[in-house]
Design an enzyme around this catalytic site. Structure first.
Site, PDB file in Angstrom:
ATOM      1  N   ASP A 194       0.804  -1.226   0.000  1.00 14.53           N
ATOM      2  CA  ASP A 194       0.000   0.000   0.000  1.00 14.53           C
ATOM      3  C   ASP A 194       0.835   1.273   0.000  1.00 14.53           C
ATOM      4  OD1 ASP A 194      -2.209  -1.685   0.144  1.00 14.53           O
ATOM      5  OD2 ASP A 194      -2.205  -1.670   2.331  1.00 14.53           O
TER       6      ASP A 194
ATOM      7  N   LYS B  84       1.724   2.305  -5.121  1.00 12.14           N
ATOM      8  CA  LYS B  84       2.222   1.777  -6.406  1.00 12.14           C
ATOM      9  C   LYS B  84       1.244   2.084  -7.538  1.00 12.14           C
ATOM     10  CE  LYS B  84       2.357  -2.292  -4.441  1.00 12.14           C
ATOM     11  NZ  LYS B  84       2.095  -1.948  -3.026  1.00 12.14           N
TER      12      LYS B  84
ATOM     13  N   HIS C 179      -4.788  -1.738  -5.669  1.00  6.94           N
ATOM     14  CA  HIS C 179      -4.029  -0.579  -6.160  1.00  6.94           C
ATOM     15  C   HIS C 179      -5.024   0.520  -6.541  1.00  6.94           C
ATOM     16  CE1 HIS C 179      -0.422  -3.385  -7.305  1.00  6.94           C
ATOM     17  NE2 HIS C 179      -0.744  -3.440  -6.026  1.00  6.94           N
TER      18      HIS C 179
ATOM     19  N   GLN D   7       2.104  -5.988  -3.465  1.00  2.53           N
ATOM     20  CA  GLN D   7       2.546  -6.100  -2.063  1.00  2.53           C
ATOM     21  C   GLN D   7       3.816  -5.260  -1.825  1.00  2.53           C
ATOM     22  OE1 GLN D   7       1.546  -9.428  -3.633  1.00  2.53           O
ATOM     23  NE2 GLN D   7      -0.404  -8.663  -2.930  1.00  2.53           N
TER      24      GLN D   7
HETATM   25  P1  GDP Z   1      -0.810   0.431  -3.547  1.00  2.00           P
HETATM   26  O1  GDP Z   1      -1.388  -0.863  -3.077  1.00  2.00           O
HETATM   27  O2  GDP Z   1       0.659   0.505  -3.344  1.00  2.00           O
HETATM   28  O3  GDP Z   1      -1.207   0.785  -4.948  1.00  2.00           O
HETATM   29  O4  GDP Z   1      -1.432   1.549  -2.590  1.00  2.00           O
HETATM   30  P2  GDP Z   1      -2.987   1.698  -2.202  1.00  2.00           P
HETATM   31  O5  GDP Z   1      -3.716   2.177  -3.395  1.00  2.00           O
HETATM   32  O6  GDP Z   1      -3.472   0.473  -1.533  1.00  2.00           O
HETATM   33  O7  GDP Z   1      -2.898   2.799  -1.070  1.00  2.00           O
HETATM   34  C1  GDP Z   1      -2.375   4.078  -1.322  1.00  2.00           C
HETATM   35  C2  GDP Z   1      -3.476   5.137  -1.063  1.00  2.00           C
HETATM   36  O8  GDP Z   1      -2.886   6.406  -0.992  1.00  2.00           O
HETATM   37  C3  GDP Z   1      -4.498   5.221  -2.168  1.00  2.00           C
HETATM   38  O9  GDP Z   1      -5.745   5.540  -1.603  1.00  2.00           O
HETATM   39  C4  GDP Z   1      -3.994   6.376  -3.038  1.00  2.00           C
HETATM   40  O10 GDP Z   1      -5.030   7.024  -3.746  1.00  2.00           O
HETATM   41  C5  GDP Z   1      -3.416   7.269  -1.994  1.00  2.00           C
HETATM   42  N1  GDP Z   1      -2.275   8.090  -2.396  1.00  2.00           N
HETATM   43  C6  GDP Z   1      -1.259   7.788  -3.243  1.00  2.00           C
HETATM   44  N2  GDP Z   1      -0.336   8.772  -3.235  1.00  2.00           N
HETATM   45  C7  GDP Z   1      -0.770   9.699  -2.363  1.00  2.00           C
HETATM   46  C8  GDP Z   1      -0.229  10.932  -1.871  1.00  2.00           C
HETATM   47  O11 GDP Z   1       0.849  11.365  -2.228  1.00  2.00           O
HETATM   48  N3  GDP Z   1      -0.970  11.607  -0.949  1.00  2.00           N
HETATM   49  C9  GDP Z   1      -2.176  11.162  -0.487  1.00  2.00           C
HETATM   50  N4  GDP Z   1      -2.818  11.914   0.401  1.00  2.00           N
HETATM   51  N5  GDP Z   1      -2.706  10.000  -0.929  1.00  2.00           N
HETATM   52  C10 GDP Z   1      -2.010   9.285  -1.830  1.00  2.00           C
HETATM   53  P1  IMO Z   2      -0.821  -4.135  -2.292  1.00  2.00           P
HETATM   54  O1  IMO Z   2      -0.402  -4.660  -3.640  1.00  2.00           O
HETATM   55  C1  IMO Z   2      -0.936  -4.597   2.045  1.00  2.00           C
HETATM   56  C2  IMO Z   2      -0.890  -8.682   3.638  1.00  2.00           C
HETATM   57  C3  IMO Z   2      -2.169  -9.059   4.363  1.00  2.00           C
HETATM   58  C4  IMO Z   2      -1.611  -9.999   5.416  1.00  2.00           C
HETATM   59  C5  IMO Z   2      -0.510 -10.728   4.640  1.00  2.00           C
HETATM   60  C6  IMO Z   2      -0.950 -12.072   4.097  1.00  2.00           C
HETATM   61  O2  IMO Z   2      -2.130  -3.443  -2.312  1.00  2.00           O
HETATM   62  O3  IMO Z   2       0.266  -3.339  -1.666  1.00  2.00           O
HETATM   63  P2  IMO Z   2      -2.491 -12.769   2.035  1.00  2.00           P
HETATM   64  O4  IMO Z   2      -3.938 -12.488   1.785  1.00  2.00           O
HETATM   65  O5  IMO Z   2      -1.568 -12.256   0.986  1.00  2.00           O
HETATM   66  O6  IMO Z   2      -2.222 -14.189   2.364  1.00  2.00           O
HETATM   67  O7  IMO Z   2      -2.161 -11.946   3.403  1.00  2.00           O
HETATM   68  O8  IMO Z   2      -0.139  -9.886   3.564  1.00  2.00           O
HETATM   69  N1  IMO Z   2      -1.069  -8.183   2.250  1.00  2.00           N
HETATM   70  C7  IMO Z   2      -1.062  -6.885   1.919  1.00  2.00           C
HETATM   71  N2  IMO Z   2      -0.938  -5.789   2.696  1.00  2.00           N
HETATM   72  N3  IMO Z   2      -1.013  -4.475   0.701  1.00  2.00           N
HETATM   73  C8  IMO Z   2      -1.103  -5.565  -0.087  1.00  2.00           C
HETATM   74  O9  IMO Z   2      -1.067  -5.489  -1.433  1.00  2.00           O
HETATM   75  C9  IMO Z   2      -1.148  -6.847   0.515  1.00  2.00           C
HETATM   76  N4  IMO Z   2      -1.256  -8.107   0.048  1.00  2.00           N
HETATM   77  C10 IMO Z   2      -1.191  -8.906   1.116  1.00  2.00           C
HETATM   78  O10 IMO Z   2      -2.790  -7.930   4.937  1.00  2.00           O
HETATM   79  O11 IMO Z   2      -0.994  -9.257   6.434  1.00  2.00           O
HETATM   80 MG    MG Z   3      -2.865  -1.579  -1.797  1.00  4.27          MG
END
Ligand code: GDP
Ligand code: IMO
Ligand code: MG
Length: 438
Positions: A18, A21, A52, A236
């Protein structure tokens, strides 16, 4: 804005997932974007555990299996053999994209060697977590661990391509479901899965997915030979890697850059730049050690400002200070060339900002991240403190727009990490991104 990212690029999360990416992949695959045009965007590991998020104007997309680059009007999105594919999730994603006028046709390719997630994988994930109780991993219950386990067992894994030989598929599925029922009955006191119902459902899914299925290894290598440009979208984060992460509180795939070669059939030397994605702080969902966690008002401040709730499960994310010990390790394991630092805007308004620079474990000072969970649970953190900044920075478009203390924080992070931070992000939108020269 221009970002210097030559050739093929791999985006890798360096914390516990998270990191943002999705935003970066979406920005980079914008054909008029700051790094030029990419022809292919490739998801090579994990499955529907990933979430994502991409924000484009008023629209917000949450991608689980389809690469975030599908939103590009020119790139082909590809899901390769390293991914565990849940047909129900991907078909739902395709339908959502269609309903929002995003084209998903010959611009999506799926490997015939991707392993398929079945209902018994999701059930096993859930029952196993329930049985472990407070010793659970805190998985996303998307069937990821059971599906990768069956892949490694060889006897119980089913690849997508096998669904197109109906006789073979029926025989294999019947035998597997029989075994699963025996196992579920013995372990959890329930085991009444109907193989034929699953078979019928998955034949329908297979037919719907057929236009996208191909040998992605061949297509990737032909594309490389033609000089096409590829962006690899890691899922991840490095600290969730099955080998190098905080085992057993990890996912079931190699989520550091090592997963790329096995997950695609493309050697790592075909990648010109490994771009590490980091948050300006740290988050984690699920169980496991988290030395810099702040279960206090600082953690709550970060969670609310960063809207730190899971994209896949909606769970509140655990929040804490930036951990340079952990990220240095992720940079080393992943061969990371440069960094993109996300969510810097979230830290505005804090008087003091802390960076973990060392651990103390059993009285010994450590600069090196011990991925052993038992050791990490005992880690005391040595912090460096920097002054914060009161200003909101979400409208910054150039490095010069950032307050002095924000620049100081970025410079100090770059120094302790020993890796250039090329990009900073100050909001979820594409234009809330700055090219840095620190
Ligand atoms: P990923 O799994 O790595 O793609 O990340 P996620 O999408 O799960 O979580 C990142 C969150 O942060 C999302 O809700 C994005 O829209 C948000 N986000 C990304 N970059 C920024 C930033 O620079 N500032 C803020 N406030 N939010 C951001
Ligand atoms: P993105 O791509 C954050 C974590 C789960 C749990 C552990 C094992 O959005 O960054 P699983 O379901 O994979 O067997 O869970 O891994 N986990 C993530 N945490 N972002 C993710 O993906 C994750 N994918 C798995 O929360 O702790
Ligand atoms: Mg994510």
């Amino acid at each position: 804005m221009k970002i210097d990212l030559p050739g093929n690029v791999c985006v890798i999360g360096l914390q516990w997932g998270d990191e943002g990416k999705g935003k970066i992949v979406n920005l980079l695959t914008d054909p008029g974007g700051p790094a030029g045009q990419f022809d292919l965007v490739v998801r090579y590991g994990g499955g529907a555990n990933a979430g994502h998020s991409v924000v484009v104007g008023k629209e917000k997309f949450a991608m689980h299996l389809i690469p975030s680059g599908i939103l590009s009007p020119v790139a082909t999105a590809m899901i390769t053999n390293g991914v565990v594919l849940d047909p129900e999730v991907i078909l739902t994603e395709i339908n959502i994209l269609h309903s929002r006028s995003v084209k998903v046709a010959d611009n999506l390719k799926i490997s015939d060697k991707a392993h398929v997630v079945f209902p018994y994988h999701k059930l096993q994930d859930k029952l196993s977590e329930e049985r472990l109780g407070n010793k659970g991993i805190g998985t996303t219950c998307r069937g990821i661990g059971p599906c990768y386990s069956d892949k490694a067992s060889r006897s119980h894994g089913i690849r997508l391509g096998e669904l197109y030989d109906r006789k073979h598929f029926a025989e294999k599925l019947q035998a597997i479901v029989n075994d699963k029922n025996i196992m579920f009955q013995a372990l959890y006191g329930k085991g009444d899965l109907d193989w034929k119902a699953i078979y019928d459902q998955y034949c329908t899914y297979a037919d719907q997915l057929k236009p996208f299925v191909c040998d992605t290894v061949e297509l990737l290598h032909k594309s490389i030979a033609q000089g096409k440009r590829i962006l690899f979208e890691g899922a991840q984060g490095a600290l969730l890697d099955i080998d190098h992460g905080t085992y057993p509180y990890v996912t079931s795939s190699n989520s550091t850059s090592a997963g790329l070669s096995a997950g695609t059939g493309v050697p790592a030397r075909c990648v010109n730049e490994f771009l590490g994605i980091i948050k300006a702080y740290t988050t984690r969902v699920g169980a496991g050690p988290f030395p810099t966690e702040q279960s206090n008002e600082v953690g709550n401040y970060i969670r609310e400002r960063g809207r730190e709730y899971g994209t896949t499960t909606g769970r509140p994310r655990r929040c804490g200070w930036f951990d340079a010990v952990a990220v240095r390790y992720s940079i080393m394991i992943g061969g990371i060339d440069s960094l993109s630092l996300m969510l810097l805007d979230v830290l505005s308004g804090l008087d003091t900002i802390k960076i973990a620079v060392q651990y103390k474990i059993d009285g010994k000072v450590l600069d090196f991240f011990p991925s052993d969970s038992n050791l990490l649970e005992r880690a005391e953190v040595v912090y460096e403190e920097l002054p914060g900044w009161p200003e909101e920075i979400t409208t910054a478009t150039r490095q010069e727009d950032l307050p002095k203390n924000a620049i100081n924080y970025l410079r100090r992070l770059q120094e302790v990490l020993g890796c250039p931070i090329k990009i900073a992000s100050v909001g979820p939108e594409r234009d809330q991104t700055l090219s840095l020269n620190l």
